[in-house]
Motif scaffolding. Sequence first.
Motif, mmCIF file in Angstrom:
data_model
loop_
_atom_site.group_PDB
_atom_site.id
_atom_site.type_symbol
_atom_site.label_atom_id
_atom_site.label_comp_id
_atom_site.label_asym_id
_atom_site.label_seq_id
_atom_site.Cartn_x
_atom_site.Cartn_y
_atom_site.Cartn_z
ATOM 1 N N ARG A 1 0.824 -1.198 0.000
ATOM 2 C CA ARG A 1 0.000 0.000 0.000
ATOM 3 C C ARG A 1 0.866 1.259 0.000
ATOM 4 O O ARG A 1 0.550 2.251 -0.686
ATOM 5 C CB ARG A 1 -0.928 0.006 1.222
ATOM 6 C CG ARG A 1 -2.005 -1.066 1.182
ATOM 7 C CD ARG A 1 -2.856 -1.034 2.450
ATOM 8 N NE ARG A 1 -3.847 -2.087 2.455
ATOM 9 C CZ ARG A 1 -5.046 -1.975 1.904
ATOM 10 N NH1 ARG A 1 -5.397 -0.842 1.304
ATOM 11 N NH2 ARG A 1 -5.908 -2.969 1.951
ATOM 12 N N ILE B 1 -3.043 3.345 6.384
ATOM 13 C CA ILE B 1 -2.381 2.107 5.975
ATOM 14 C C ILE B 1 -2.277 1.079 7.103
ATOM 15 O O ILE B 1 -2.591 -0.100 6.897
ATOM 16 C CB ILE B 1 -0.996 2.410 5.366
ATOM 17 C CG1 ILE B 1 -1.171 2.983 3.955
ATOM 18 C CG2 ILE B 1 -0.120 1.156 5.316
ATOM 19 C CD1 ILE B 1 0.129 3.346 3.271
ATOM 20 N N THR C 1 0.622 3.761 -3.174
ATOM 21 C CA THR C 1 0.102 5.105 -2.917
ATOM 22 C C THR C 1 1.143 6.170 -3.201
ATOM 23 O O THR C 1 0.843 7.211 -3.803
ATOM 24 C CB THR C 1 -0.373 5.209 -1.457
ATOM 25 O OG1 THR C 1 -1.356 4.202 -1.204
ATOM 26 C CG2 THR C 1 -0.974 6.574 -1.164
#
Length: 394
Positions: free
Chosen positions: A33, A80, A37
């Motif tokens: 993630r 996250i 991102t």
Amino acid sequence: MPLVPDIVSRLLANGVGTFGQAYTTMLADGWRRFTDTSSHYASQAATTALEVGLSREGAQDLMLHALHLGRNYMTEMASIPALAFSTAVGQYERQHAVPPPSSNNIRIVENKPIMLPLRFHAARQGWALYLVDADKAQTALGHYGEQFQVCRFNGYAMLMLYGIDFQQTDLGAYHEVGVEISARPKANPLAMPGTVVIRMSVDSQWSVIASNAIWSFEKLYTPRMTPSTQAHRITFPVDDSDTNTLAITLPRFGSARSTDVPIQYFTLDRSDSPRRRQPLCTVFHRTARGEGTQYGGHVDVRLGDGTGKNCYCAVGPQNPRICTCKSLSDLGLPGLRPFANGWAEHMAGRVDPGFAIAPPPVKAAETSPGAPHSASATTPTSPSPRRRTARRPA
């Protein structure tokens, strides 16, 4: 509602190896993630800087774009750890499901193959969250209340009304209006909380058939559900030509973004197998942009009186259901102000195959101080062999 220490204890109850595997999964998902991102926002920042430079806009406009991207980036970064933890726990529950989930990701429904996970390519969604009396919410669960109990927060439960305009999916385009309550399975109160959709209405017969067959969702078919869209508001009706039906009007706003958020839905096995009525779990992975959330926003809810023939909560001899509009009225709607509401102008995602919810692990019984000894135990009336001595003859 289960807390993080409860879930960690449940992982440790299955051994250090199981906890280590979940921890590794959490780290791997968190790193994925983070990199995804970060690369997305780096690309957005470079594109924005180039567009601003070519359009002769000043440094002030560039700063506004940078602040907007930076705010969204920090928001996603902060989420996250929680999302990675949810992913790890969800994978643990899937691996320990009884029976284990099928490895075959193709379902045949009315002689048509459907590949799982099912994908939603383009949609827009609005929702409103209410805090309602927990005991009344448990009653509103109806037959789901036999297997699920509402998540309580100081005597309150979370009730959500939502509307979705599915513009492009593997099941085609359709509209959906639903009422759901945050709950957890009674058989495993330490399981991750999810949501039970007590009413779900769509204007696609194929969506009804496929969703009921694959995930045991009790979707209902109401053919006239076209939303009424304005610049800053949208109304999702159960029937766009009948005012004696449920409808929800939500504001459209927001510029935030979220990525791959797992949401658990609970249903009951409706097949004719021996596992009928067994709790099932389905995970929806949701990604959105043009997203906004606010607290105490203005949301209009219209309720029917339960007699409208076009309302999905209509009751009668041919339709002996609990009237959803009456349940919502008992819970304080439409006058109750939402705790929070939100909108996503662009939503996409996927729905995984469902799996059975495993019962909690059984800890090994410890011997209590007053428990009887086993046959092999040493007792005062049966001296230890080491103390036995042979007598010599006189």
